[in-house]
Design a protein around this motif. Sequence first.
Motif, PDB file in Angstrom:
ATOM      1  N   SER A   1      75.361  -4.241 -24.612  1.00  0.00           N
ATOM      2  CA  SER A   1      75.288  -3.005 -25.392  1.00  0.00           C
ATOM      3  C   SER A   1      74.423  -1.969 -24.697  1.00  0.00           C
ATOM      4  O   SER A   1      74.777  -0.786 -24.639  1.00  0.00           O
ATOM      5  CB  SER A   1      74.723  -3.286 -26.785  1.00  0.00           C
ATOM      6  OG  SER A   1      75.566  -4.145 -27.495  1.00  0.00           O
ATOM      7  N   ALA A   2      73.299  -2.385 -24.153  1.00  0.00           N
ATOM      8  CA  ALA A   2      72.411  -1.444 -23.462  1.00  0.00           C
ATOM      9  C   ALA A   2      73.085  -0.860 -22.224  1.00  0.00           C
ATOM     10  O   ALA A   2      73.001   0.351 -21.972  1.00  0.00           O
ATOM     11  CB  ALA A   2      71.109  -2.141 -23.083  1.00  0.00           C
ATOM     12  N   VAL A   3      73.772  -1.699 -21.469  1.00  0.00           N
ATOM     13  CA  VAL A   3      74.449  -1.226 -20.257  1.00  0.00           C
ATOM     14  C   VAL A   3      75.575  -0.259 -20.609  1.00  0.00           C
ATOM     15  O   VAL A   3      75.689   0.828 -20.022  1.00  0.00           O
ATOM     16  CB  VAL A   3      74.989  -2.415 -19.436  1.00  0.00           C
ATOM     17  CG1 VAL A   3      75.936  -1.961 -18.348  1.00  0.00           C
ATOM     18  CG2 VAL A   3      73.843  -3.204 -18.844  1.00  0.00           C
ATOM     19  N   LYS A   4      76.400  -0.618 -21.569  1.00  0.00           N
ATOM     20  CA  LYS A   4      77.537   0.230 -21.916  1.00  0.00           C
ATOM     21  C   LYS A   4      77.087   1.531 -22.584  1.00  0.00           C
ATOM     22  O   LYS A   4      77.666   2.588 -22.330  1.00  0.00           O
ATOM     23  CB  LYS A   4      78.503  -0.540 -22.795  1.00  0.00           C
ATOM     24  CG  LYS A   4      79.257  -1.589 -21.992  1.00  0.00           C
ATOM     25  CD  LYS A   4      80.484  -2.068 -22.692  1.00  0.00           C
ATOM     26  CE  LYS A   4      81.348  -2.966 -21.878  1.00  0.00           C
ATOM     27  NZ  LYS A   4      80.744  -3.889 -20.991  1.00  0.00           N
ATOM     28  N   LEU A   5      76.065   1.474 -23.415  1.00  0.00           N
ATOM     29  CA  LEU A   5      75.542   2.692 -24.031  1.00  0.00           C
ATOM     30  C   LEU A   5      74.959   3.606 -22.959  1.00  0.00           C
ATOM     31  O   LEU A   5      75.204   4.816 -22.954  1.00  0.00           O
ATOM     32  CB  LEU A   5      74.477   2.363 -25.076  1.00  0.00           C
ATOM     33  CG  LEU A   5      73.791   3.567 -25.726  1.00  0.00           C
ATOM     34  CD1 LEU A   5      74.787   4.388 -26.508  1.00  0.00           C
ATOM     35  CD2 LEU A   5      72.665   3.111 -26.620  1.00  0.00           C
ATOM     36  N   GLY A   6      74.189   3.043 -22.034  1.00  0.00           N
ATOM     37  CA  GLY A   6      73.606   3.852 -20.966  1.00  0.00           C
ATOM     38  C   GLY A   6      74.663   4.476 -20.065  1.00  0.00           C
ATOM     39  O   GLY A   6      74.558   5.650 -19.683  1.00  0.00           O
ATOM     40  N   ALA A   7      75.687   3.705 -19.730  1.00  0.00           N
ATOM     41  CA  ALA A   7      76.755   4.231 -18.883  1.00  0.00           C
ATOM     42  C   ALA A   7      77.533   5.333 -19.600  1.00  0.00           C
ATOM     43  O   ALA A   7      77.842   6.376 -19.007  1.00  0.00           O
ATOM     44  CB  ALA A   7      77.700   3.107 -18.473  1.00  0.00           C
TER      45      ALA A   7
ATOM     46  N   PHE B   1      76.429   7.246 -22.037  1.00  0.00           N
ATOM     47  CA  PHE B   1      75.522   8.384 -22.174  1.00  0.00           C
ATOM     48  C   PHE B   1      75.434   9.147 -20.854  1.00  0.00           C
ATOM     49  O   PHE B   1      75.525  10.378 -20.818  1.00  0.00           O
ATOM     50  CB  PHE B   1      74.141   7.879 -22.615  1.00  0.00           C
ATOM     51  CG  PHE B   1      73.158   8.966 -22.911  1.00  0.00           C
ATOM     52  CD1 PHE B   1      73.222   9.679 -24.092  1.00  0.00           C
ATOM     53  CD2 PHE B   1      72.159   9.276 -21.998  1.00  0.00           C
ATOM     54  CE1 PHE B   1      72.309  10.675 -24.358  1.00  0.00           C
ATOM     55  CE2 PHE B   1      71.243  10.267 -22.255  1.00  0.00           C
ATOM     56  CZ  PHE B   1      71.315  10.980 -23.442  1.00  0.00           C
ATOM     57  N   GLY B   2      75.285   8.412 -19.753  1.00  0.00           N
ATOM     58  CA  GLY B   2      75.195   9.042 -18.438  1.00  0.00           C
ATOM     59  C   GLY B   2      76.460   9.797 -18.066  1.00  0.00           C
ATOM     60  O   GLY B   2      76.401  10.935 -17.573  1.00  0.00           O
TER      61      GLY B   2
ATOM     62  N   SER C   1      78.725   8.069 -25.502  1.00  0.00           N
ATOM     63  CA  SER C   1      77.871   7.056 -26.133  1.00  0.00           C
ATOM     64  C   SER C   1      78.655   6.247 -27.157  1.00  0.00           C
ATOM     65  O   SER C   1      78.502   5.031 -27.241  1.00  0.00           O
ATOM     66  CB  SER C   1      76.676   7.731 -26.807  1.00  0.00           C
ATOM     67  OG  SER C   1      75.896   8.411 -25.864  1.00  0.00           O
TER      68      SER C   1
END
Length: 77
Positions: free
Chosen positions: A18-24, A26-27, A48
């Motif tokens: 979840s952290a990786v996919k949310l960060g990607a 968002f970026g 996001s």
Amino acid sequence: MASEGELGRKWDRCMADSAVKLGAGFGLGIVFSVIFFKRKTWPIAFGSGMGLGMAYSNCQHDFQSPYLLHGKFVKEQ
């Protein structure tokens, strides 16, 4: 029913994914917002949301498939 250790590993994988996919998401939303959409905020929210949606789907699949082994080899006897 899965043991506590396996359940904990599934939660850890789920949170990391979840952290990786949310960060990607968002970026990529920021990049698209700055380059293509004249600094609008909706690409950031869209990216996001897509990241969280993919992470939710992966977590749901992971918890509903109790016999799936992640990264382990099973030797035939």
